[in-house]
Scaffold this motif. Structure first.
Motif, PDB file in Angstrom:
ATOM      1  N   VAL A 279       0.777  -1.068   0.082  1.00  0.00           N
ATOM      2  CA  VAL A 279      -0.083  -0.066   0.034  1.00  0.00           C
ATOM      3  C   VAL A 279       0.830   1.319  -0.168  1.00  0.00           C
ATOM      4  N   ALA A 284      -1.076   4.080   3.829  1.00  0.00           N
ATOM      5  CA  ALA A 284      -0.521   2.999   4.850  1.00  0.00           C
ATOM      6  C   ALA A 284      -0.114   3.623   6.209  1.00  0.00           C
ATOM      7  N   ASN A 302     -10.060   5.896  -0.775  1.00  0.00           N
ATOM      8  CA  ASN A 302      -8.762   4.906  -1.249  1.00  0.00           C
ATOM      9  C   ASN A 302      -9.741   3.973  -2.122  1.00  0.00           C
ATOM     10  N   ARG A 481     -12.328   4.767  10.412  1.00  0.00           N
ATOM     11  CA  ARG A 481     -11.912   3.681   9.250  1.00  0.00           C
ATOM     12  C   ARG A 481     -11.515   2.426   9.562  1.00  0.00           C
ATOM     13  N   ARG A 483      -8.924  -1.181   8.990  1.00  0.00           N
ATOM     14  CA  ARG A 483      -7.590  -1.520   8.271  1.00  0.00           C
ATOM     15  C   ARG A 483      -7.568  -3.308   8.912  1.00  0.00           C
ATOM     16  N   THR A 485      -5.691  -7.172   8.273  1.00  0.00           N
ATOM     17  CA  THR A 485      -4.706  -7.903   7.598  1.00  0.00           C
ATOM     18  C   THR A 485      -4.504  -9.311   8.065  1.00  0.00           C
ATOM     19  N   GLU A 499       1.779  -2.111  12.750  1.00  0.00           N
ATOM     20  CA  GLU A 499       1.810  -1.015  11.428  1.00  0.00           C
ATOM     21  C   GLU A 499       2.655  -1.936  10.443  1.00  0.00           C
ATOM     22  N   TRP A 527      -3.929  -7.244   2.896  1.00  0.00           N
ATOM     23  CA  TRP A 527      -4.383  -6.068   3.742  1.00  0.00           C
ATOM     24  C   TRP A 527      -5.862  -5.871   2.965  1.00  0.00           C
ATOM     25  N   TYR A 529      -8.649  -2.276   3.381  1.00  0.00           N
ATOM     26  CA  TYR A 529      -8.895  -0.867   3.808  1.00  0.00           C
ATOM     27  C   TYR A 529     -10.481  -0.561   3.602  1.00  0.00           C
TER      28      TYR A 529
END
Length: 538
Positions: A279, A284, A302, A481, A483, A485, A499, A527, A529
């Motif tokens: 990303v 990111a 995004n 938002r 995120r 993984t 991170e 990932w 988002y």
């Protein structure tokens, strides 16, 4: 019992068992369960190339890319976005007698072929349209689409030709003489293809001529040093917020040795020119450029793309096919086959999420206060002190498109498994004033992970979604938002304290082994988002 020690969380299981465990369709296309609002998610790709782009391989024919996107990987929609340069080949990869403008090539070969296929019933239930990738003066690439019509918008070939004439250095003799005469009568002799001001003129042209029926997406924003500053992004959005509303943060070209094709030297001062879990750092980096824009309340979204040029040819690899690795899921409230108008409305709304490697194929992310429910792209108005319930529901498919060996057609029967999901929050304040020092600030210090959810937190609900909720109290204007993984929070070389770390070059000498190492690298680090939900305190 799932092995929680696997890091990243990819499970090798027989496909039949995986289907039973997941209770959902295999990857490819949109999930069959509609979100609570009604309608459905439609999966697609906004940035693809065929052999009509000179830097794509001659084998990357239009028919091949359409088959990969829709037959193999089950997309619902796709934009063909060849470079706004000269076309030297037709849609079959045959060399033309002489170079022609891309807009003419799109009209003569690309659009004509798609129309013929759909008229014959092939891909008749799919949305396929032509856009282009423009070399923006003094910046980098911009994905542009412009349409005309009423209910069912169609690509404006008239507009493409005029744009190519005005905003490239294409020789005027390559265009129809009557068109050139009309353009000169309209604009004079001036053309705009050299300066940053010319770039803004192009956006203004879109706003004047296609105010409701065009888009301009910033592609791979940090691939080259100095391409875009946050002041550039703010000025684009200030000029045309209805057109410049998205950033390709989850970039394509993932089969490159340098992930995403981000080839700057691997030195500390080039940290901003790397991808992080594939990303772009603009998206990111927690509290970085995207968060700074959202922190002004800007509706800038995004998305992800394949940026396909070819997958593996000879000693080189570039990108996955459309729908193979990167997918955008856009909410579509219309019934039947989506139109360009439907898609444009969905893209603008921000009701979309983006994902690598089919880590998830359905997402319901909403905030509720006092019986009012708002989802991605929306704004929830609340009173100070009011309770807000955040609900996160997602599904993962029974398997993704991971191959072993790569490009063999042999699926590895891997079920992607989400390790954790971060709920990210940032404060929203006033917009920076053009020309002020704040206009150049590309951080949002308020942005943080307010809660990290793992499998210990979520449960499977009646519709087969993994579900988790979180309660908070409204006290200020904010955005939320997500995120997620398949990686653990501390995986050597990949994550630290949750991170993502900068991706490193895969430089295996043997070609075949390098291709497999790249593919393994990409599927090891998956990932997704979401786009944000805004909260405004009355």
């Amino acid at each position: 019992m799932l092995n929680k020690k696997l890091t990243p969380r990819l499970l090798m299981i027989p496909a039949a068992i995986a289907l039973v465990l997941a209770g959902v369709a295999a990857c490819g296309g949109s999930d069959t369960t509609p979100p609570p609002e009604g309608g459905r998610w439609i999966a697609g790709d906004l940035h693809t190339h065929t052999t009509q782009s000179a830097d794509a391989d001659a084998s990357q024919t239009l028919d091949k890319i359409l088959s990969k996107a829709f037959t193999t990987y089950g997309l619902d929609w796709m934009a063909i976005s060849n470079h706004l340069r000269v076309s030297t080949r037709d849609e079959k990869g045959v060399t033309l007698p002489a170079s022609i403008p891309m807009s003419l090539g799109a009209e003569r070969y690309e659009i004509a072929r798609v129309q013929a296929l759909q008229a014959g019933g092939t891909y008749a239930n799919k949305l396929i349209f032509s856009g282009f990738e423009w070399d923006m003066p003094t910046h980098d690439h911009i994905g542009v689409g412009l349409f005309e019509g009423t209910d069912k918008l169609a690509t404006s070939t008239r507009g493409m030709k005029e744009f190519e004439y005005l905003f490239t250095n294409r020789d005027a003799s390559m265009f129809d003489a009557a068109d050139v005469a009309a353009w000169k009568a309209k604009y004079g002799a001036a053309r705009y293809n050299a300066s940053a001001d010319d770039a803004l003129k192009a956006i203004a042209w879109l706003k004047t001529n296609y105010p409701e029926t065009s888009y301009a997406v910033i592609n791979h924003p940090s691939r080259n040093k100095g391409s875009y500053t946050i002041a550039d992004l703010r000025s684009f959005h200030d000029l045309a917020p209805n057109i410049m509303f998205a950033i390709e943060g989850m970039v394509g070209n993932q089969m490159e040795p340098d992930r995403g094709g981000y080839t700057a030297a691997y030195t500390p001062d080039n940290a901003a020119l790397r991808t992080y879990g594939g990303v772009d750092q603009i998206v990111a980096k927690l509290g970085g450029t995207w968060d700074a824009l959202l922190g002004e309340g800007r509706r800038i979204w995004n998305l992800t793309d394949s940026d396909t040029h070819f997958k593996i040819v000879g000693a080189n690899s570039s990108g996955y096919f459309p729908g193979e690795y990167a997918k955008n899921y856009v909410f579509n409230s219309a019934q039947g086959t989506p139109t360009a108008k439907d898609l444009l409305q969905g893209l603008r709304s921000g009701k979309m999420f983006s994902v690598y490697g089919d880590l998830i194929n359905a997402l319901d992310f909403n905030l509720v206060a006092n019986s009012t429910r708002k989802g991605m792209g929306d704004e929830l108005a609340v009173a100070s002190g009011e309770k807000i319930t955040v609900t996160i529901r997602f599904k993962s498919p029974a398997k993704n498109n991971y191959e072993k060996p790569v490009d063999s057609g042999l699926g590895a029967s891997v079920k992607p498994v989400v390790d954790h999901v971060d709920l990210i929050v940032g404060d929203v304040g006033a917009r920076a004033t053009p020309g002020s020092s704040a206009y150049a600030v590309d951080t949002n210090s308020s942005t943080r992970v307010v809660k990290r959810f793992t499998s210990a937190d979520w449960k499977v609900d009646a519709e087969g979604y993994y579900r988790v909720t979180f309660e908070t109290t409204a006290s200020k204007n904010q955005y939320f938002r997500l995120r997620g993984t398949n990686l653990g929070t501390d995986v050597a070389g990949l994550t630290q304290n949750g991170e993502p770390l900068a991706d490193q070059r895969t430089s295996t000498v043997d070609n075949a082994q390098r291709f497999n190492d790249i593919n393994d690298r990409n599927y090891r680090s998956l990932w997704f988002y979401s786009n944000p939900v805004f909260v405004t305190v009355r």
